[in-house]
Design a protein around this motif. Structure first.
Motif, PDB file in Angstrom:
ATOM      1  N   LEU A   1     -27.239 -36.441  26.282  1.00 54.66           N
ATOM      2  CA  LEU A   1     -26.592 -35.820  25.103  1.00 54.66           C
ATOM      3  C   LEU A   1     -25.315 -36.427  25.212  1.00 54.66           C
ATOM      4  CD1 LEU A   1     -28.202 -32.252  25.275  1.00 54.66           C
ATOM      5  CD2 LEU A   1     -28.057 -33.806  23.324  1.00 54.66           C
TER       6      LEU A   1
ATOM      7  N   SER B   1     -32.731 -36.133  24.221  1.00 51.94           N
ATOM      8  CA  SER B   1     -31.473 -35.956  23.613  1.00 51.94           C
ATOM      9  C   SER B   1     -31.459 -36.319  22.409  1.00 51.94           C
ATOM     10  CB  SER B   1     -30.516 -36.751  24.690  1.00 51.94           C
ATOM     11  OG  SER B   1     -30.806 -38.327  24.381  1.00 51.94           O
TER      12      SER B   1
ATOM     13  N   ILE C   1     -32.828 -33.528  20.294  1.00 50.55           N
ATOM     14  CA  ILE C   1     -32.068 -32.386  20.138  1.00 50.55           C
ATOM     15  C   ILE C   1     -30.815 -32.422  19.192  1.00 50.55           C
ATOM     16  CG2 ILE C   1     -30.388 -30.877  21.559  1.00 50.55           C
ATOM     17  CD1 ILE C   1     -32.067 -31.317  23.898  1.00 50.55           C
TER      18      ILE C   1
ATOM     19  N   ALA D   1     -30.889 -30.422  15.664  1.00 47.81           N
ATOM     20  CA  ALA D   1     -29.651 -29.451  15.489  1.00 47.81           C
ATOM     21  C   ALA D   1     -28.799 -29.757  14.149  1.00 47.81           C
ATOM     22  CB  ALA D   1     -28.691 -29.406  16.749  1.00 47.81           C
TER      23      ALA D   1
END
Length: 131
Positions: A9, A104, A107, A111
């Motif tokens: 991330l 990663s 996500i 988001a």
């Protein structure tokens, strides 16, 4: 595994090209398309408005482009810079490493997509019940 996902991330969020195509490009395209092509004509339902359709279309484009090019670009970039070599010494399988890299990207993409939809609806004054 969780540590590897957090590491990826941070790596993804510090990649300027990835952030440009994931964040800056959809925002710039939304601003451009609304300024140039929006007639602001009254509609009976919010789903028929140009602003709503453009916002949803750009989110779909962001998700699709990240799915198609995000993983391939990341892997080729990592391979070019020999960044995959340290992963060979981890007590995780290659499948686990690929899953962490993929997780990663998922996500960050989802988001951003959620924030992009909510922020765009608020800024463009689109009343759309999300639930």
């Amino acid at each position: 595994m969780r540590a590897l996902i957090f590491f990826e991330l941070k790596s993804y969020l510090s990649n300027r090209m990835a952030m440009f195509w994931t964040v800056a490009y959809p925002i710039a395209m939304l601003a451009f398309l609304v300024m140039v092509f929006d007639t602001n004509a009254p509609v009976s339902d919010f789903t028929q408005s140009y602003r709503f359709q453009t916002t949803v279309g750009l989110v779909s484009l962001t998700i699709a482009s990240t799915a198609l090019f995000g993983m391939g670009q990341a892997m080729s970039d990592m391979r070019t810079h020999r960044a995959l070599i340290p992963y060979m010494f981890l007590p995780i399988s290659i499948f686990g490493v690929m899953w962490a890299i993929l997780a990663s990207r998922i996500i960050v993409t989802f988001a951003f997509s959620l924030l992009f939809i909510i922020g765009s609806f608020a800024i463009l004054d689109i009343y759309a019940p999300l639930l």
